[in-house]
Design a protein around this motif. Structure first.
Motif, mmCIF file in Angstrom:
data_model
loop_
_atom_site.group_PDB
_atom_site.id
_atom_site.type_symbol
_atom_site.label_atom_id
_atom_site.label_comp_id
_atom_site.label_asym_id
_atom_site.label_seq_id
_atom_site.Cartn_x
_atom_site.Cartn_y
_atom_site.Cartn_z
ATOM 1 N N UNK A 90 58.582 105.207 103.164
ATOM 2 C CA UNK A 90 57.182 105.164 103.553
ATOM 3 C C UNK A 90 56.349 105.895 102.500
ATOM 4 N N UNK A 91 55.325 105.261 101.999
ATOM 5 C CA UNK A 91 54.482 105.904 100.995
ATOM 6 C C UNK A 91 53.477 106.830 101.675
ATOM 7 N N UNK A 92 52.943 107.751 100.889
ATOM 8 C CA UNK A 92 51.889 108.635 101.417
ATOM 9 C C UNK A 92 50.714 107.796 101.928
ATOM 10 N N UNK A 93 50.331 106.806 101.128
ATOM 11 C CA UNK A 93 49.163 105.987 101.493
ATOM 12 C C UNK A 93 49.382 105.278 102.823
ATOM 13 N N UNK A 94 50.584 104.719 103.015
ATOM 14 C CA UNK A 94 50.880 104.005 104.264
ATOM 15 C C UNK A 94 50.817 104.973 105.441
ATOM 16 N N UNK A 95 51.407 106.172 105.238
ATOM 17 C CA UNK A 95 51.390 107.161 106.326
ATOM 18 C C UNK A 95 49.941 107.538 106.682
ATOM 19 N N UNK A 96 49.108 107.778 105.664
ATOM 20 C CA UNK A 96 47.711 108.156 105.907
ATOM 21 C C UNK A 96 46.985 107.062 106.698
ATOM 22 N N UNK A 97 47.155 105.822 106.290
ATOM 23 C CA UNK A 97 46.475 104.709 106.970
ATOM 24 C C UNK A 97 46.938 104.560 108.417
ATOM 25 N N UNK A 98 48.255 104.661 108.637
ATOM 26 C CA UNK A 98 48.783 104.526 109.999
ATOM 27 C C UNK A 98 48.340 105.701 110.873
ATOM 28 N N UNK A 99 48.338 106.887 110.294
ATOM 29 C CA UNK A 99 47.971 108.070 111.079
ATOM 30 C C UNK A 99 46.501 108.020 111.468
ATOM 31 N N UNK A 100 45.677 107.520 110.563
ATOM 32 C CA UNK A 100 44.242 107.414 110.863
ATOM 33 C C UNK A 100 44.010 106.499 112.058
ATOM 34 N N UNK A 101 44.767 105.410 112.125
ATOM 35 C CA UNK A 101 44.628 104.476 113.257
ATOM 36 C C UNK A 101 45.039 105.153 114.571
ATOM 37 N N UNK A 102 46.159 105.886 114.534
ATOM 38 C CA UNK A 102 46.624 106.580 115.747
ATOM 39 C C UNK A 102 45.595 107.604 116.215
ATOM 40 N N UNK A 103 45.084 108.346 115.246
ATOM 41 C CA UNK A 103 44.115 109.403 115.546
ATOM 42 C C UNK A 103 42.847 108.811 116.161
ATOM 43 N N UNK A 104 42.381 107.713 115.588
ATOM 44 C CA UNK A 104 41.132 107.064 116.037
ATOM 45 C C UNK A 104 41.264 106.588 117.492
ATOM 46 N N UNK A 105 42.439 106.071 117.810
ATOM 47 C CA UNK A 105 42.698 105.565 119.173
ATOM 48 C C UNK A 105 42.550 106.704 120.199
ATOM 49 N N UNK A 106 43.081 107.882 119.852
ATOM 50 C CA UNK A 106 43.002 109.019 120.771
ATOM 51 C C UNK A 106 41.550 109.497 120.879
ATOM 52 N N UNK A 107 40.850 109.572 119.746
ATOM 53 C CA UNK A 107 39.460 110.033 119.757
ATOM 54 C C UNK A 107 38.604 109.119 120.623
ATOM 55 N N UNK A 108 38.825 107.815 120.518
ATOM 56 C CA UNK A 108 38.060 106.857 121.332
ATOM 57 C C UNK A 108 38.326 107.103 122.819
ATOM 58 N N UNK A 109 39.557 107.412 123.136
ATOM 59 C CA UNK A 109 39.933 107.668 124.535
ATOM 60 C C UNK A 109 39.273 108.941 125.069
ATOM 61 N N UNK A 110 39.000 109.893 124.188
ATOM 62 C CA UNK A 110 38.462 111.203 124.586
ATOM 63 C C UNK A 110 36.948 111.290 124.398
ATOM 64 N N UNK A 158 35.735 116.963 112.302
ATOM 65 C CA UNK A 158 34.966 115.729 112.420
ATOM 66 C C UNK A 158 35.791 114.814 113.312
ATOM 67 N N UNK A 159 35.107 113.989 114.116
ATOM 68 C CA UNK A 159 35.852 113.047 114.951
ATOM 69 C C UNK A 159 36.475 111.955 114.075
ATOM 70 N N UNK A 160 35.951 111.830 112.844
ATOM 71 C CA UNK A 160 36.469 110.840 111.894
ATOM 72 C C UNK A 160 37.498 111.508 110.985
#
Ligand code: SF4
Length: 131
Positions: A1-21, A118-120
């Motif tokens: 797994x590349x750093x870039x792939x991890x960053x992109x996937x983690x951002x999606x996971x994080x955003x999903x939780x923020x939207x829920x909260x 930041x929420x972002x």
């Protein structure tokens, strides 16, 4: 797994939780990302949660940032923007020099999260990927 792939996937996971909260205050959101709460309520956010294991030996570990906004990623190496004295480096067979953050707790402390909040998540990490 590349750093870039991890960053992109983690951002999606994080955003999903923020939207829920969306109904919580910034401080309540930061508290929600407390390790103990995340293990109970967001088991898929981190592979270590299934073992109830912390990535860093911090008493009140906060998982809001997970990565570090001071981390710098280039084509040939990763590094620390402040050369933290808790940081180190190691080299892999492909010659890539990796920043080693194993002993650095800076981004996992709630005070640091509050200061850089930041929420972002992508906004917080905007300097990580050196173009
Ligand atoms: S976790 Fe520590 S060593 Fe790693 S990039 Fe951040 S400040 Fe530097």
């Amino acid at each position: 797994m590349t750093y870039e792939y991890w960053i992109d996937q983690h951002q999606l996971k994080h955003k999903k939780i923020i939207e829920k909260l969306h109904f919580l205050s910034d401080n309540e959101i930061i508290e929600y990302f407390d390790f103990n709460n995340m293990v109970k309520n967001e088991i898929d956010f981190c592979p270590l949660y299934k073992e109830n294991k912390k990535c860093h030996d911090v008493e009140k570990l906060n998982c809001y940032l997970c990565a570090c906004p001071l981390f710098r990623l280039s084509a040939i190496k990763s590094s620390c923007a402040i050369n933290s004295r808790f940081g180190g480096e190691f080299k892999t067979d492909d010659g890539f020099v990796h920043q080693d953050c194993t002993n650095c707790h800076i981004p996992h402390k709630i005070s640091y999260v509050r200061k850089n909040f930041s929420k972002d998540w992508g906004e917080i990490m905007k300097f990580v990927k050196l173009v």
